[in-house]
Design an enzyme around this catalytic site. Structure first.
Site, mmCIF file in Angstrom:
data_model
loop_
_atom_site.group_PDB
_atom_site.id
_atom_site.type_symbol
_atom_site.label_atom_id
_atom_site.label_comp_id
_atom_site.label_asym_id
_atom_site.label_seq_id
_atom_site.Cartn_x
_atom_site.Cartn_y
_atom_site.Cartn_z
ATOM 1 N N GLN B 126 59.140 22.797 -39.873
ATOM 2 C CA GLN B 126 58.198 21.910 -40.552
ATOM 3 C C GLN B 126 57.062 21.523 -39.611
ATOM 4 O O GLN B 126 57.305 20.906 -38.574
ATOM 5 C CB GLN B 126 58.938 20.646 -41.010
ATOM 6 C CG GLN B 126 58.049 19.642 -41.722
ATOM 7 C CD GLN B 126 58.763 18.310 -41.948
ATOM 8 O OE1 GLN B 126 59.649 17.934 -41.194
ATOM 9 N NE2 GLN B 126 58.364 17.615 -42.996
ATOM 10 N N GLU B 244 63.484 15.502 -49.815
ATOM 11 C CA GLU B 244 64.060 15.237 -48.498
ATOM 12 C C GLU B 244 65.007 14.040 -48.580
ATOM 13 O O GLU B 244 65.908 13.901 -47.787
ATOM 14 C CB GLU B 244 62.909 14.946 -47.526
ATOM 15 C CG GLU B 244 63.208 15.207 -46.081
ATOM 16 C CD GLU B 244 61.999 14.871 -45.207
ATOM 17 O OE1 GLU B 244 62.218 14.403 -44.104
ATOM 18 O OE2 GLU B 244 60.847 15.077 -45.650
#
Ligand SMILES: Cc1cc2nc3c(=O)[nH]c(=O)nc-3n(C[C@H](O)[C@H](O)[C@H](O)COP(=O)(O)OP(=O)(O)OC[C@H]3O[C@@H](n4cnc5c(N)ncnc54)[C@H](O)[C@@H]3O)c2cc1C
Lengths: 379, 399
Positions: B126, B244
């Site tokens: 990420q 998430e």
């Protein structure tokens, strides 16, 4: 009532402050920590020259006076810069035991070597299952004709990899947790049967586990009376506890100061994060913790220097360590949190200070242990 | 009102247990129990086992290879995984970038990327945070400038977890400097092998380089790697954030840690002939943690119940993030306290694959401080706990 430092203490503080400011920045420290010995011999010689290694000793013993407040002054400044030189094991733990227990030439000789920085010592008292109970010693010292044989294992021996000699706490008589029956022995690190499993601690300091496999000694290697060590050990460990607590006060002060500074320069959302009141109050709380920690360590140091009863002194030490433990968790964790990601790395001194105070937290008894001891000493 | 499982759910739980018992490799379990970090290969191996069973992506829609489980089934699965210590699949591909590709990607992008993510053939990382864009992510400065059918990327990202393992990175990049800061951001997929990308490891307080800085120097990225529309990346990233959040409370992991704490306490000498399991102060703290964990689990279950009737996860997920991470950190501290002097040795290598030196114990005590240090990250990443509290203030309390 007088909370001010004496002239000598003031001078000592200035001296140590100047030294750490001039010669102990983060990069220098990192190099020292990464070196083989894990401390700087140059610094060590300087500590001796400036008389710092003589701080914990009485004038009669050739020292600077040996008050707990003196020790507090030095340790606090060491704490601010996270000094890794093995001051505690040499001058406070081993030096303290020798000053209390050794006699005659043995005493003068050893103390001289300690204060001049020529001898590296390590104090082996802790054992694996003993947790914080100083009396729980299964390392044995058994008479065998004229000699004495040491057998056992010690853990968390600060400065072990560098030690020329060890002071080993061993049992000559009694049951495994008896206070009676403990003696102190001076053991050469090169003696047969002595081995060290060396490592660095989380705070970078060199440490090790010590194995004693049928180590042959003579009666002359015993320091102090046979079986009578416990009270002295307790007293020396109490002084060391105040010492590391003072070091924690210095380290926490540095954590607070660095955090406040960082928060003023780190910008997010177009403003310094210091402008967020959520963080301001947390830094105010850190400040409060630092102040209370300082107060209670001063209390303990003054109590140790007073004529108070032993139990009262012990209780003051436990009060300090118990309270310090709370401050350490709070100040240490907040410092990391307010720094954000960068606080979790090896790259900033803040993380290393956090590691050091974490180590101090578990040394010589953690907060819970000292709270319990405080209660048990309540009259 | 009841929190019981139905007969089918209980049967499912049995099935999951049996599967994990048989299929979670023994060598990996031993390493997990010894606190040894699993290697990339080991993590991938485990994910491929889950993939074969069809269970690697419980949150994906069935059409893409998801399980089609109810929220309760997902909960049971996560719980059982946590119970035996089976690692959750690494989230960057499966949980983070995949939902964005599914929702906003082209058919071609889906074909190209999703199967490899599902099969763990490609490791993603990420690339959001930058040195000067942490909590204020929208101020990010890494630029992507269109040049023909390519973007030219310049700048740096930081805190890339496992960037050293990654084949691909999903990035937020600035494509418009003139717009409001949230409106000039795009979502770009970048091959880590592209010329001009360099990695610099960052060593964390536990001595391990788990994260990296990633530098982009004139990196050319095919324009077909842009997700959705240019300058809409912020909206896409926000969707990702809600994904998430599932499992953010980490209840299964904390249950396992609590059980381990109790076991460890029973094995830890109090120094006076008893064990720490009978130490009054420690017992009290242990009870407080257990109670907090129950409150957290039921908060998690309430969210789950809302999800099962089709409600989207709202700001209450901030509660789960805050309480879940703080509880985990509290347990880390308790492990350190139990270890006492034994927490002091700093030997990170002995918790890595292939350690040759002399092991320093007893048990895994020398890992306790490392875990405590490392997990300070929990309250910092994924939206810091301060940011989560700000969300509660704004979105719930209307402050
Ligand atoms: C171990 C680790 C792994 C990570 N992995 C990744 C990854 O793989 N990919 C990725 O993109 N990022 C990753 N991150 C980055 C993470 O998301 C950021 O660290 C986080 O967003 C915080 O940013 P910062 O570190 O710059 O701290 P800052 O944003 O500088 O925050 C500093 C402090 O200020 C507080 N603060 C900030 N704004 C406010 C406010 N408005 N009100 C009150 N307090 C405030 C913060 O909570 C924090 O305490 C990782 C971080 C860590 C530590």
């Amino acid at each position: 009532m007088d909370f001010s430092y004496t002239e000598v203490q003031q001078m000592l503080q200035d001296q140590v402050q100047k030294f750490v400011q001039k010669s102990y920045d983060f990069e220098t420290r990192r190099k020292i920590v990464d070196s083989e010995a894990g401390y700087s011999e140059e610094n060590w010689a300087l500590f001796a020259e400036l008389g710092w290694l003589a701080v914990p000793f009485s004038e009669d013993d050739g020292g600077l006076g040996g008050s707990a407040v003196d020790l507090m002054v030095v340790m606090e400044e060491f704490g601010k810069a996270n000094v890794v030189e093995p001051f505690l094991p040499n001058a406070v733990l081993c030096g303290g035991l020798i000053a209390r227990l050794a006699k005659g030439d043995q005493k003068t000789g050893l103390l001289e070597e300690i204060m001049s920085g020529q001898l590296q010592l390590a104090c082996a008292f802790a054992e694996s299952g003993a947790r914080y109970n100083l009396a729980r010693v299964s390392t044995s010292a058994t008479a065998n004709g004229d000699s004495i044989v040491l057998e056992g294992e010690k853990v968390a021996v600060l400065n072990a990899p560098n030690a020329d000699k060890f002071l080993v706490v061993a049992r000559e008589s009694g049951e495994v947790a008896d206070k009676q029956g403990l003696s102190l022995f001076l053991v050469d690190s090169k003696a047969e049967g002595v081995s060290v499993q060396a490592f660095a601690n989380i705070d970078g300091k060199k440490s090790g586990n010590l194995k004693l496999d049928k180590v042959q000694l003579s009666g002359a290697d015993r320091i102090g009376e046979a079986g009578q060590l416990y009270d002295s050990l307790q007293a020396v460990v109490d002084l060391a506890t105040v010492g590391v607590s003072a070091e924690a006060v210095g380290a926490m002060e540095a954590l607070l100061q660095k955090t406040v500074e960082y928060s003023k320069t780190r910008k997010q959302f177009g403003v310094p994060i210091a402008t967020f009141q959520a963080l301001q109050h947390r830094m105010a709380d850190m400040f409060i913790e630092c102040q209370l920690a300082r107060s209670i360590v001063m209390m303990a140091a003054m109590k140790l220097d007073s004529e108070a009863e032993v139990a009262e002194k012990q209780q003051a030490v436990s009060a300090a360590k118990s309270r310090i433990a709370r401050a350490i968790a709070r100040v240490g964790q907040e410092a990391i949190q307010i720094h954000g990601g960068i606080g979790t790395t090896e790259e900033l001194d803040v993380g290393h200070l956090f590691k050091r105070v974490t180590a101090i937290d578990v040394m010589f008894g953690n907060g819970d242990y000292h709270t319990e001891r405080f209660v048990s000493l309540q009259s | 009102m009841n929190a019981d499982f139905t007969a089918e759910e209980l049967a499912f739980q049995e099935e999951v247990r049996e599967f994990l018992q048989n299929e979670f490799p023994r060598e990996l379990k031993e390493k997990v129990d010894a606190n040894i970090r699993l290697s990339k290969e080991e993590l991938v191996r485990w994910q491929k086992i889950l993939y074969k069973k069809g269970w690697v992506a419980p949150n994906w829609p069935e059409e893409y290879g998801g399980t089609g489980w109810t929220p309760t089934q997902k909960y049971i699965f996560a719980n059982e995984m946590g119970r035996i210590g089976a690692p959750e699949p690494v989230p960057f591909g499966l949980k983070m970038v995949a939902p964005v590709i599914m929702t906003y990607g082209t058919e071609e992008q889906k074909q190209r990327f999703l199967p490899d993510i599902l099969q763990s053939n490609v490791w993603w990382c990420q690339g959001y945070s930058e040195p000067n864009a942490g909590s204020d992510l929208a101020s990010l400065k890494t630029t992507a400038v269109r040049d023909g059918d390519e973007y030219v990327v310049n700048g740096s990202k930081t805190w890339n977890t496992y960037g050293q393992y990654a084949d691909w990175i999903f990035c937020l990049v600035r494509t418009d400097n003139t717009a409001k800061k949230q409106e000039g951001i795009s979502f770009l997929l970048i091959d880590m092998k592209s010329p001009g990308i360099t990695l610099k490891p960052i060593v964390l307080l536990d001595g391990h380089a788990e994260v990296n800085e990633v530098f982009f120097d004139e990196v050319r990225v095919p324009a077909e790697n842009l997700i959705g529309e240019e300058n809409k990346g912020w909206t896409y990233a926000k969707l990702l954030l809600t994904h998430e959040r599932t499992g953010i409370a980490q209840v299964p992991r904390s249950k396992r840690r609590l059980a381990a704490l109790k076991r460890t306490a029973a094995q830890t000498d109090d120094g006076f002939g008893g064990s720490m399991a009978d130490n009054p102060a420690f017992k009290q703290k242990l009870a407080e943690v257990e109670i907090q964990l129950q409150a957290l689990e039921y908060s998690d279950l309430r969210t789950l119940a809302a999800l099962s009737v089709g409600k989207a996860p709202g700001p209450e997920s901030s509660i789960l993030k805050i309480v879940g991470t703080e509880l985990a950190q509290q347990m880390d501290e308790m492990f350190v306290q139990l270890a006492g002097y034994h927490c002091l040795p700093f030997v990170p290598d002995q918790f890595e694959e292939g350690f040759q030196g002399q092991y320093i114990g007893p048990g895994t005590t020398a890992s306790t401080a490392l875990t405590y240090f490392n997990n300070r990250k929990l309250s910092i990443f994924g939206g810091s706990n301060e940011i989560q509290r700000n969300i509660i203030c704004k979105a719930v309390l209307g402050l």
